[in-house]
Design an enzyme around this catalytic site. Sequence first.
Site, PDB file in Angstrom:
ATOM      1  N   ASP A  13      64.342  34.582   2.206  1.00 25.60           N
ATOM      2  CA  ASP A  13      63.064  33.937   2.545  1.00 25.60           C
ATOM      3  C   ASP A  13      62.431  33.208   1.365  1.00 25.60           C
ATOM      4  OD1 ASP A  13      63.394  35.065   5.073  1.00 25.60           O
ATOM      5  OD2 ASP A  13      62.354  36.897   4.476  1.00 25.60           O
ATOM      6  N   LYS A  16      64.873  28.460   1.444  1.00 28.05           N
ATOM      7  CA  LYS A  16      66.169  27.747   1.437  1.00 28.05           C
ATOM      8  C   LYS A  16      66.215  26.670   2.519  1.00 28.05           C
ATOM      9  CE  LYS A  16      68.104  31.694   2.226  1.00 28.05           C
ATOM     10  NZ  LYS A  16      66.956  32.603   2.093  1.00 28.05           N
ATOM     11  N   GLY A  40      66.458  33.430   9.034  1.00 32.41           N
ATOM     12  CA  GLY A  40      65.362  32.696   9.678  1.00 32.41           C
ATOM     13  C   GLY A  40      64.917  31.629   8.705  1.00 32.41           C
ATOM     14  N   HIS A  41      65.296  30.393   8.971  1.00 31.91           N
ATOM     15  CA  HIS A  41      65.001  29.304   8.035  1.00 31.91           C
ATOM     16  C   HIS A  41      63.988  28.352   8.666  1.00 31.91           C
ATOM     17  CE1 HIS A  41      69.079  29.907   5.765  1.00 31.91           C
ATOM     18  NE2 HIS A  41      68.338  30.992   5.824  1.00 31.91           N
ATOM     19  N   GLN A 224      70.113  34.643   3.514  1.00 25.44           N
ATOM     20  CA  GLN A 224      69.680  35.832   2.758  1.00 25.44           C
ATOM     21  C   GLN A 224      69.507  35.466   1.269  1.00 25.44           C
ATOM     22  OE1 GLN A 224      72.644  36.551   5.149  1.00 25.44           O
ATOM     23  NE2 GLN A 224      70.881  36.471   6.483  1.00 25.44           N
ATOM     24  N   THR A 301      62.299  38.691  12.699  1.00 29.49           N
ATOM     25  CA  THR A 301      61.820  39.938  13.309  1.00 29.49           C
ATOM     26  C   THR A 301      60.299  40.030  13.385  1.00 29.49           C
ATOM     27  OG1 THR A 301      61.804  41.015  11.151  1.00 29.49           O
ATOM     28  CG2 THR A 301      63.832  41.224  12.455  1.00 29.49           C
ATOM     29  N   GLY A 302      59.579  39.127  12.739  1.00 30.65           N
ATOM     30  CA  GLY A 302      58.117  39.152  12.743  1.00 30.65           C
ATOM     31  C   GLY A 302      57.540  40.238  11.845  1.00 30.65           C
TER      32      GLY A 302
END
Length: 435
Positions: A13, A16, A40-41, A224, A301-302
């Site tokens: 996070d 990227k 999650g990008h 990651q 995942t929030g």
Amino acid sequence: MPGLAIIGAQWGDEGKGKITDYLGEDADLIVRFQGGNNAGHTIVVDGKVFKLHGLPSGVVRKGKLAVIGNGVVVNLEELAEEIEQVKEAGGSIEGLRISDRAHLIMNYHKKLDGAEEKYRGKNVVGTTKKGIGPAYQDKIARIGFRAGDLLEDDLLKEKIGFIIPYKKDMLDMMGAEPCQCTTESLYAKMAGWRDMIGDCICDTSVLVNDALDENRNVIFEGAQGAMLDIDHGTYPYVTSSATCGGGVCTGSGVAPNRIDRMLGVVKAYTTRVGEGPFVTELAEEDEKKLQAKGGEFGVTTGRGRRCGWLDLVVVEHAQRMCGFTSIVMTKIDVLDDVPELPVCVAYEIDGTEYRHFPASISKLNRAKPVYETLRGWKGTDDTESLVKGGYDNLPGEMREYIEFTERYLKTPVDIVSVGPGRDQTIDRRNGDWWS
Ligand code: GDP
Ligand code: IMO
Ligand code: MG
């Protein structure tokens, strides 16, 4: 110099996606080489927000090839939903290519991910429950489905016949939710996947190497971060893939000498999602403030991200594992208005000073950060003026923060990101990334 890799230098996070999109303007191919839809990008284009998980960030720009390399694990069911979302938002997936060697994430992998977490009890990893670990386990155990299997009907049927009873027993043994599928229903589902993306499946190693031979620009987009690497991260609180420099080659089928630039993306502070040691983590009240200011909530995942000060012991470890030729510092705008900024330069463990990140989790749990405190800055919310003024007109204290990092890592900070948008980027190489 057409091969450029973008790698997270912390626990993921770091931004990227934004940097891949920014540099993607001049790229012909964007290649994902490891991980799956645990990623999650986020990409922000003219205020429109794209959240990508399994798809390479290249799909947002038209006319690019977006490649899912052999080192990625792919959930085709969830990829189909993502493709729909990208199409609805005006993106295109015409350029999507999937390696015939990429392994598939199946529903039973997701169920096993949840069951394994239950077994770990107090040692829970805090996975994304996307089935990443179990899918890589099957790859290593040589019982996984590869994308290319979809194109070989006899092989597919034979594999399905073997795997269904095997996984049913396994789910039963683990006390997981049972698998309802039969050999027929799984075959029907996988034949549907073949209809959906069969045309995109090919030998992507040939595709990427040909592009490099033709001097076309290729971005290798990491997922990651280095500290989540299966070998070099905070094991067992890691993901199940090779997130560092070497993973670029094994995960996309290119030789090490094809990577000309290695960019390490460093968030100006540190965050982590899930369990595991975090030496510079803030106390709850301060953590909540930084979390709110930085919008630190997981894209997949929030979950709220844990937050702490910049840890250069972590980034030095990443630098050694990846050989960064440039650092990209992101989210420096979030540190606006903090009077003093502690930066961790070493750990003190049982009375000894450590300059290198130790492997032992118990040592890390006892580690105390050794800080150097730098001066903060104010009044940088007008990012348009910041970008217009360029690096030399940034507040002196901000430049000192950046240059302190450069000296510590012996690597230039070539990009400073001051907001989520494409245009909120100060590029000290003025776009000269490919010569
Ligand atoms: P990735 O997984 O490394 O691609 O990063 P994520 O997208 O999960 O998280 C980074 C978050 O920070 C996203 O919401 C981005 O839109 C945002 N972001 C990226 N760069 C910057 C920046 O320089 N400043 C600010 N304020 N936000 C940024
Ligand atoms: P991007 O690409 C942050 C973390 C999970 C968990 C550990 C293992 O957006 O930076 P997994 O589901 O992979 O088995 O979970 O890794 N994790 C991430 N943390 N960003 C990510 O991806 C992550 N992908 C996995 O929270 O701690
Ligand atoms: Mg992310």
